[in-house]
Design a protein around this motif. Structure first.
Motif, PDB file in Angstrom:
ATOM      1  N   THR A 182       0.840  -1.205   0.000  1.00 29.99           N
ATOM      2  CA  THR A 182       0.000   0.000   0.000  1.00 29.99           C
ATOM      3  C   THR A 182       0.872   1.250   0.000  1.00 29.99           C
ATOM      4  OG1 THR A 182      -1.759  -1.179   1.184  1.00 29.99           O
ATOM      5  CG2 THR A 182      -1.815   1.229   1.233  1.00 29.99           C
ATOM      6  N   LYS A 183       1.947   1.219   0.769  1.00 29.41           N
ATOM      7  CA  LYS A 183       2.887   2.344   0.793  1.00 29.41           C
ATOM      8  C   LYS A 183       3.494   2.572  -0.589  1.00 29.41           C
ATOM      9  CE  LYS A 183       7.387   3.584   2.842  1.00 29.41           C
ATOM     10  NZ  LYS A 183       7.085   5.023   3.029  1.00 29.41           N
ATOM     11  N   LEU A 184       3.891   1.496  -1.250  1.00 28.59           N
ATOM     12  CA  LEU A 184       4.465   1.626  -2.592  1.00 28.59           C
ATOM     13  C   LEU A 184       3.438   2.166  -3.584  1.00 28.59           C
ATOM     14  CD1 LEU A 184       6.543  -1.691  -2.811  1.00 28.59           C
ATOM     15  CD2 LEU A 184       7.414   0.638  -2.502  1.00 28.59           C
ATOM     16  N   ALA A 185       2.172   1.771  -3.419  1.00 26.42           N
ATOM     17  CA  ALA A 185       1.116   2.272  -4.300  1.00 26.42           C
ATOM     18  C   ALA A 185       0.887   3.772  -4.077  1.00 26.42           C
ATOM     19  CB  ALA A 185      -0.172   1.497  -4.077  1.00 26.42           C
ATOM     20  N   LYS A 186       0.896   4.196  -2.806  1.00 23.96           N
ATOM     21  CA  LYS A 186       0.716   5.618  -2.491  1.00 23.96           C
ATOM     22  C   LYS A 186       1.855   6.449  -3.058  1.00 23.96           C
ATOM     23  CE  LYS A 186      -2.064   5.101   1.713  1.00 23.96           C
ATOM     24  NZ  LYS A 186      -2.108   5.299   3.189  1.00 23.96           N
ATOM     25  N   GLU A 187       3.040   5.846  -3.106  1.00 20.81           N
ATOM     26  CA  GLU A 187       4.209   6.542  -3.656  1.00 20.81           C
ATOM     27  C   GLU A 187       4.304   6.390  -5.169  1.00 20.81           C
ATOM     28  OE1 GLU A 187       7.361   4.722  -1.454  1.00 20.81           O
ATOM     29  OE2 GLU A 187       6.950   5.843   0.379  1.00 20.81           O
ATOM     30  N   LYS A 188       3.288   5.719  -5.775  1.00 20.64           N
ATOM     31  CA  LYS A 188       3.185   5.508  -7.222  1.00 20.64           C
ATOM     32  C   LYS A 188       4.341   4.664  -7.781  1.00 20.64           C
ATOM     33  CE  LYS A 188       0.551   9.780  -7.894  1.00 20.64           C
ATOM     34  NZ  LYS A 188      -0.718   9.068  -7.746  1.00 20.64           N
ATOM     35  N   VAL A 189       4.904   3.830  -6.925  1.00 25.15           N
ATOM     36  CA  VAL A 189       5.923   2.889  -7.377  1.00 25.15           C
ATOM     37  C   VAL A 189       5.251   1.722  -8.110  1.00 25.15           C
ATOM     38  CG1 VAL A 189       7.752   1.290  -6.633  1.00 25.15           C
ATOM     39  CG2 VAL A 189       7.486   3.520  -5.505  1.00 25.15           C
ATOM     40  N   ILE A 190       4.084   1.321  -7.605  1.00 19.89           N
ATOM     41  CA  ILE A 190       3.286   0.278  -8.245  1.00 19.89           C
ATOM     42  C   ILE A 190       1.867   0.810  -8.391  1.00 19.89           C
ATOM     43  CG2 ILE A 190       4.677  -1.633  -7.337  1.00 19.89           C
ATOM     44  CD1 ILE A 190       2.541  -2.041  -5.177  1.00 19.89           C
ATOM     45  N   PRO A 191       1.090   0.270  -9.330  1.00 18.28           N
ATOM     46  CA  PRO A 191      -0.300   0.737  -9.491  1.00 18.28           C
ATOM     47  C   PRO A 191      -1.193   0.194  -8.377  1.00 18.28           C
ATOM     48  CG  PRO A 191       0.148  -1.041 -11.020  1.00 18.28           C
ATOM     49  CD  PRO A 191       1.469  -0.715 -10.380  1.00 18.28           C
ATOM     50  N   LYS A 192      -2.312   0.860  -8.163  1.00 22.48           N
ATOM     51  CA  LYS A 192      -3.262   0.398  -7.146  1.00 22.48           C
ATOM     52  C   LYS A 192      -3.865  -0.952  -7.517  1.00 22.48           C
ATOM     53  CE  LYS A 192      -4.585   5.074  -5.704  1.00 22.48           C
ATOM     54  NZ  LYS A 192      -5.703   6.060  -5.579  1.00 22.48           N
ATOM     55  N   THR A 193      -3.804  -1.276  -8.785  1.00 21.26           N
ATOM     56  CA  THR A 193      -4.362  -2.555  -9.251  1.00 21.26           C
ATOM     57  C   THR A 193      -3.279  -3.636  -9.361  1.00 21.26           C
ATOM     58  OG1 THR A 193      -4.065  -1.793 -11.524  1.00 21.26           O
ATOM     59  CG2 THR A 193      -6.240  -1.444 -10.512  1.00 21.26           C
ATOM     60  N   PHE A 194      -2.140  -3.395  -8.774  1.00 20.53           N
ATOM     61  CA  PHE A 194      -1.028  -4.355  -8.820  1.00 20.53           C
ATOM     62  C   PHE A 194      -1.510  -5.742  -8.396  1.00 20.53           C
ATOM     63  CE2 PHE A 194       2.437  -6.552  -6.559  1.00 20.53           C
ATOM     64  CZ  PHE A 194       3.420  -6.573  -7.546  1.00 20.53           C
ATOM     65  N   GLY A 195      -1.193  -6.753  -9.200  1.00 22.80           N
ATOM     66  CA  GLY A 195      -1.623  -8.111  -8.893  1.00 22.80           C
ATOM     67  C   GLY A 195      -0.796  -8.721  -7.771  1.00 22.80           C
ATOM     68  N   VAL A 196      -1.428  -9.023  -6.646  1.00 20.80           N
ATOM     69  CA  VAL A 196      -0.739  -9.560  -5.476  1.00 20.80           C
ATOM     70  C   VAL A 196      -0.977 -11.070  -5.407  1.00 20.80           C
ATOM     71  CG1 VAL A 196      -0.513  -9.448  -2.975  1.00 20.80           C
ATOM     72  CG2 VAL A 196      -1.111  -7.380  -4.267  1.00 20.80           C
ATOM     73  N   PRO A 197       0.069 -11.873  -5.348  1.00 18.56           N
ATOM     74  CA  PRO A 197      -0.131 -13.327  -5.236  1.00 18.56           C
ATOM     75  C   PRO A 197      -0.735 -13.686  -3.879  1.00 18.56           C
ATOM     76  CG  PRO A 197       2.195 -12.786  -5.034  1.00 18.56           C
ATOM     77  CD  PRO A 197       1.503 -11.525  -5.424  1.00 18.56           C
ATOM     78  N   CYS A 198      -1.863 -14.383  -3.904  1.00 19.96           N
ATOM     79  CA  CYS A 198      -2.590 -14.706  -2.677  1.00 19.96           C
ATOM     80  C   CYS A 198      -3.066 -16.161  -2.699  1.00 19.96           C
ATOM     81  CB  CYS A 198      -3.813 -13.798  -2.510  1.00 19.96           C
ATOM     82  SG  CYS A 198      -3.445 -12.036  -2.384  1.00 19.96           S
ATOM     83  N   ARG A 199      -3.211 -16.705  -1.512  1.00 18.98           N
ATOM     84  CA  ARG A 199      -3.843 -18.017  -1.356  1.00 18.98           C
ATOM     85  C   ARG A 199      -5.128 -17.802  -0.572  1.00 18.98           C
ATOM     86  NH1 ARG A 199      -3.549 -22.326   2.444  1.00 18.98           N
ATOM     87  NH2 ARG A 199      -1.930 -21.240   3.625  1.00 18.98           N
ATOM     88  N   ALA A 200      -6.255 -18.164  -1.152  1.00 16.03           N
ATOM     89  CA  ALA A 200      -7.551 -17.959  -0.517  1.00 16.03           C
ATOM     90  C   ALA A 200      -7.945 -19.181   0.311  1.00 16.03           C
ATOM     91  CB  ALA A 200      -8.612 -17.666  -1.573  1.00 16.03           C
ATOM     92  N   VAL A 201      -8.369 -18.950   1.564  1.00 17.23           N
ATOM     93  CA  VAL A 201      -8.796 -20.050   2.438  1.00 17.23           C
ATOM     94  C   VAL A 201     -10.196 -19.752   2.950  1.00 17.23           C
ATOM     95  CG1 VAL A 201      -6.422 -20.554   3.139  1.00 17.23           C
ATOM     96  CG2 VAL A 201      -7.806 -18.971   4.504  1.00 17.23           C
ATOM     97  N   ASP A 202     -10.797 -20.757   3.551  1.00 19.07           N
ATOM     98  CA  ASP A 202     -12.139 -20.605   4.119  1.00 19.07           C
ATOM     99  C   ASP A 202     -12.111 -19.603   5.269  1.00 19.07           C
ATOM    100  OD1 ASP A 202     -14.991 -21.693   4.386  1.00 19.07           O
ATOM    101  OD2 ASP A 202     -14.180 -21.916   6.423  1.00 19.07           O
ATOM    102  N   GLY A 203     -13.092 -18.736   5.330  1.00 18.93           N
ATOM    103  CA  GLY A 203     -13.121 -17.697   6.349  1.00 18.93           C
ATOM    104  C   GLY A 203     -13.087 -18.210   7.766  1.00 18.93           C
ATOM    105  N   GLY A 204     -13.657 -19.378   8.016  1.00 19.00           N
ATOM    106  CA  GLY A 204     -13.696 -19.917   9.371  1.00 19.00           C
ATOM    107  C   GLY A 204     -12.343 -20.298   9.919  1.00 19.00           C
ATOM    108  N   ALA A 205     -11.361 -20.449   9.031  1.00 18.58           N
ATOM    109  CA  ALA A 205     -10.023 -20.859   9.465  1.00 18.58           C
ATOM    110  C   ALA A 205      -9.067 -19.678   9.561  1.00 18.58           C
ATOM    111  CB  ALA A 205      -9.464 -21.891   8.491  1.00 18.58           C
ATOM    112  N   GLY A 206      -9.629 -18.470   9.519  1.00 18.37           N
ATOM    113  CA  GLY A 206      -8.788 -17.280   9.466  1.00 18.37           C
ATOM    114  C   GLY A 206      -7.809 -17.146  10.608  1.00 18.37           C
TER     115      GLY A 206
END
Length: 224
Positions: free
Chosen positions: A69-93
């Motif tokens: 988020t800091k890099l996006a605010k500084e315009k180093v990366i776009p706000k739509t920058f693709g972030v690698p994520c692993r999605a899990v079930d909400g109950g296991a948060g």
């Protein structure tokens, strides 16, 4: 729900921090992390859960999210920058967030000192190292100084037999033999940092101000 083993790219502006993230401290190092991500890329994916809207809550990786988020605010990366994520079930948060933080073995500071020295030895300048890891050049020089303490004493620091403030005191002198002599010739109760530092510097004389050196001459005093 996305396959929990699959890493997907999620736009940065669709990620929010989750209250189930167990890590509540460590935000003071975001600048360093942002610099590292800018220089080396995002080395570890985030773990997220999908909300009822089109947003995703980050349950593991809140510091990485803050740095991005800091890099996006500084315009180093776009706000739509693709972030690698692993999605899990909400109950296991909470469980997933706790697992990531508990099983992680933090790196000993000694490893960082040696790594900085290796980068410099391989040709990277002090200023470049500082920029790529979000610290000051002075900090890098200090850590290089610590990495150059006598190897035997440095290993004692790595095994927590020498404290950081003691290592810093020993680093005031570049003479490994002198460092080892001072350490080996003192008892535990005599090894306060100020005592170690004094023992390593008491023989040093400023030839420009010392009255004895000025009286007989710098060269004659040095020879003596």
């Amino acid at each position: 729900m996305t396959d929990p083993t699959e890493i997907v790219q999620i736009p940065l502006n669709k990620l929010t921090r989750s209250d189930t993230n167990v890590r509540k401290t460590g935000e003071n190092s975001i600048t360093e992390l942002a610099a590292s991500i800018q220089a080396h890329g995002l080395l570890h994916n985030l773990v997220v859960t999908k909300t009822k809207s089109d947003k995703y809550q980050v349950i593991a990786g809140s510091r990485r999210l803050a740095a991005l988020t800091k890099l996006a605010k500084e315009k180093v990366i776009p706000k739509t920058f693709g972030v690698p994520c692993r999605a899990v079930d909400g109950g296991a948060g909470t469980e997933t967030s706790l697992a990531e933080n508990v099983v992680r073995n933090p790196m000993h500071p000694a490893d960082q000192f040696v790594a900085f020295r290796t980068l410099v030895d391989e040709g990277m300048g002090v200023e470049e190292v500082a920029a790529r890891f979000g610290v000051t050049a002075t900090t890098v020089r200090q850590r290089l100084k610590l990495a150059n303490v006598a190897p035997r004493l440095f290993e004692l620091y790595r095994t927590d037999e020498i404290a950081l403030d003691q290592l810093m005191a020993l680093a005031v002198c570049d003479d490994h033999a002198a460092q080892e002599w001072v350490w080996d010739s003192t008892q535990d109760w005599q090894r306060q940092p100020q005592a170690l530092r004094r023992a390593l510097t008491e023989s040093k004389v400023d030839a420009a101000t010392d009255r004895r050196a000025r009286f007989v001459g710098v060269q004659a005093y040095s020879d003596a």
